[in-house]
Enzyme design. Sequence first.
Site, PDB file in Angstrom:
ATOM      1  N   SER A   1      -8.389   0.178  -0.210  1.00 15.32           N
ATOM      2  CA  SER A   1      -8.795   1.584  -0.158  1.00 15.32           C
ATOM      3  C   SER A   1     -10.089   1.826  -0.921  1.00 15.32           C
ATOM      4  O   SER A   1     -10.978   2.548  -0.466  1.00 15.32           O
ATOM      5  CB  SER A   1      -7.681   2.476  -0.717  1.00 15.32           C
ATOM      6  OG  SER A   1      -6.549   2.440   0.118  1.00 15.32           O
TER       7      SER A   1
ATOM      8  N   GLN B   1      -1.284   2.413  -5.495  1.00 12.47           N
ATOM      9  CA  GLN B   1      -2.547   2.928  -4.984  1.00 12.47           C
ATOM     10  C   GLN B   1      -3.674   2.765  -5.996  1.00 12.47           C
ATOM     11  O   GLN B   1      -4.838   2.672  -5.630  1.00 12.47           O
ATOM     12  CB  GLN B   1      -2.380   4.402  -4.612  1.00 12.47           C
ATOM     13  CG  GLN B   1      -1.440   4.610  -3.431  1.00 12.47           C
ATOM     14  CD  GLN B   1      -1.237   6.066  -3.087  1.00 12.47           C
ATOM     15  OE1 GLN B   1      -1.923   6.925  -3.631  1.00 12.47           O
ATOM     16  NE2 GLN B   1      -0.283   6.346  -2.206  1.00 12.47           N
TER      17      GLN B   1
ATOM     18  N   TYR C   1      -0.794   2.200   8.143  1.00 12.97           N
ATOM     19  CA  TYR C   1      -1.684   1.717   9.206  1.00 12.97           C
ATOM     20  C   TYR C   1      -1.274   2.330  10.532  1.00 12.97           C
ATOM     21  O   TYR C   1      -0.243   2.993  10.647  1.00 12.97           O
ATOM     22  CB  TYR C   1      -1.613   0.190   9.316  1.00 12.97           C
ATOM     23  CG  TYR C   1      -2.225  -0.559   8.154  1.00 12.97           C
ATOM     24  CD1 TYR C   1      -3.598  -0.788   8.112  1.00 12.97           C
ATOM     25  CD2 TYR C   1      -1.441  -1.048   7.122  1.00 12.97           C
ATOM     26  CE1 TYR C   1      -4.160  -1.481   7.055  1.00 12.97           C
ATOM     27  CE2 TYR C   1      -1.995  -1.739   6.055  1.00 12.97           C
ATOM     28  CZ  TYR C   1      -3.357  -1.959   6.032  1.00 12.97           C
ATOM     29  OH  TYR C   1      -3.919  -2.640   5.007  1.00 12.97           O
TER      30      TYR C   1
ATOM     31  N   ARG D   1       0.814  -1.217   0.000  1.00 12.99           N
ATOM     32  CA  ARG D   1       0.000   0.000   0.000  1.00 12.99           C
ATOM     33  C   ARG D   1       0.847   1.267   0.000  1.00 12.99           C
ATOM     34  O   ARG D   1       0.368   2.344  -0.346  1.00 12.99           O
ATOM     35  CB  ARG D   1      -0.919   0.017   1.223  1.00 12.99           C
ATOM     36  CG  ARG D   1      -1.855  -1.168   1.293  1.00 12.99           C
ATOM     37  CD  ARG D   1      -2.857  -1.009   2.418  1.00 12.99           C
ATOM     38  NE  ARG D   1      -3.855   0.006   2.105  1.00 12.99           N
ATOM     39  CZ  ARG D   1      -4.744   0.472   2.982  1.00 12.99           C
ATOM     40  NH1 ARG D   1      -4.729   0.022   4.226  1.00 12.99           N
ATOM     41  NH2 ARG D   1      -5.626   1.380   2.642  1.00 12.99           N
TER      42      ARG D   1
ATOM     43  N   ASP E   1      -5.090  -0.588  -5.248  1.00 14.66           N
ATOM     44  CA  ASP E   1      -5.355  -0.851  -3.833  1.00 14.66           C
ATOM     45  C   ASP E   1      -6.847  -1.112  -3.606  1.00 14.66           C
ATOM     46  O   ASP E   1      -7.645  -0.181  -3.432  1.00 14.66           O
ATOM     47  CB  ASP E   1      -4.882   0.341  -2.999  1.00 14.66           C
ATOM     48  CG  ASP E   1      -4.944   0.064  -1.504  1.00 14.66           C
ATOM     49  OD1 ASP E   1      -5.353  -1.050  -1.137  1.00 14.66           O
ATOM     50  OD2 ASP E   1      -4.583   0.963  -0.730  1.00 14.66           O
TER      51      ASP E   1
END
Length: 477
Positions: free
Chosen positions: A18, A12, A113, A6, A15
């Site tokens: 997300s 992205q 995270y 990520r 991803d």
Amino acid sequence: MDCIPRTLSRGQTYDALSSQANITGYRAVVEASNEFGRFFAGQMTAAGKVAPAKVLVVGTGVAGLAAIQTAKNMGAIVRAFDVRPVTKEQVEAMGGQFLEVDYEEDGSGAGGYAKEMSKEWHAAAAKMLGKQCEEVDIVITTAAIPGRKAPLMITKEMVSKMKSGSVTVDLAAESGGNIGTTVKDEKFITDNGVKCLGYTDLASRLPTTSSSLYSNNISKFLLSMGPQTTKVKDYMYIDHEDDAVRGMLTVENGKLMWPAPLPPPPPPKKEATEVAPVEIDYRAPYVVGAKQAGYLGASVLGMGCIAPDPAFSAMFTTFALSNIIGVQVVLGVTHALHSPLMAVTNAISGTTALGGMHLVAHSESAGVTTLGALATTLSTVNIVGGFIVTKKMLDMFKRPDDPPEYYHLYGIPAAGTMAFYTAGSMSGHVPEIDSAAGTLAGLLCIGGIGGLSSQSTARLGAASGQAGVALAVASTL
């Protein structure tokens, strides 16, 4: 798809976490509004006043930010909390209020995270969240730690203090939940009338959008492996050097390729060899400058001593001033020093005090004397105030690690020049020394303006201007 790093900027686009979290955050607010049974936005009508709903979002990742934006767009008062202080700007950009714990600890972990926090931090956070639960109407939690049980952020005791009809939505229900009253995949109503939602299929409740975004994740990933990269039609290339491809590669030619090897550790830092500090004589350049200032003052006044007549002195003054002004001292001033420049020129222009002195000395009228004294007083305030303001402005440019300064040494040649001039003037044998003093005063004032051409000479310029004005006043007296 979960195996794509990520933190990879290009990753992205692929991803899926997300893209789906964005949907769950939006849907969480929709589900909460359905159960809440009241307006999100406040209203004031003839029928009565309705206060806006207060929404608390715990965890400001992709899902949390989507929830904040949706609740804010619906007119609610939104508060948000996260263990990562770096998300504060993102929350405020969405229109939410970021809550902070009265305990310093950064919860930013790897890969975007959050990390697990200390017991002391949890105690401080629990106290703050407990107070918020008493005030808000809706609580939405999104806090998750990869590979770990979801942290308990809202306890049963906190939920028991919420108002009847309030709603909680736990987006971490699948991994244990952030709220003590959460029941996975169910709606649970507490004894005090709080509706607790623990649905794990929120993304599936917007099937069209979920399918569209997830298919886009996959198609973009496959295209990055194929013709867009290789420029060869219908040729798919598995590049082991591509972090996105290698991160999700499980089997190749019957060989297990998962998990991807970790990146090599950074090379060890080379120990810096100690270098013996070089002693710098900060006083030396000031001594040299003071000597040069003394030579200049003596030379100009010496010219006044040998001047044959007033015409020569006037020509010498014009010659000296025209040469210095000719280098466009004002145009050479750095833009950042324009404010100190204005203060210096304001102080130098205050030499209108000289005219006031002449009026007071030679007037025979009480009115003229009064006006001359008033002009002298106001001009003196202008002079002193201008140089004080200049000093304060230049102090703003000074840094704590700057070397020491010895500008007071320039007071020695200034005092010497003043004494030389006073002795010559009082002797009565060198009448043209007065004109030379006026020339020197003018040069010092213009030099003061020229000194502001750079930050390194700005303070010297201020000192030069002060010496020039002081000599001008002394000459007038």
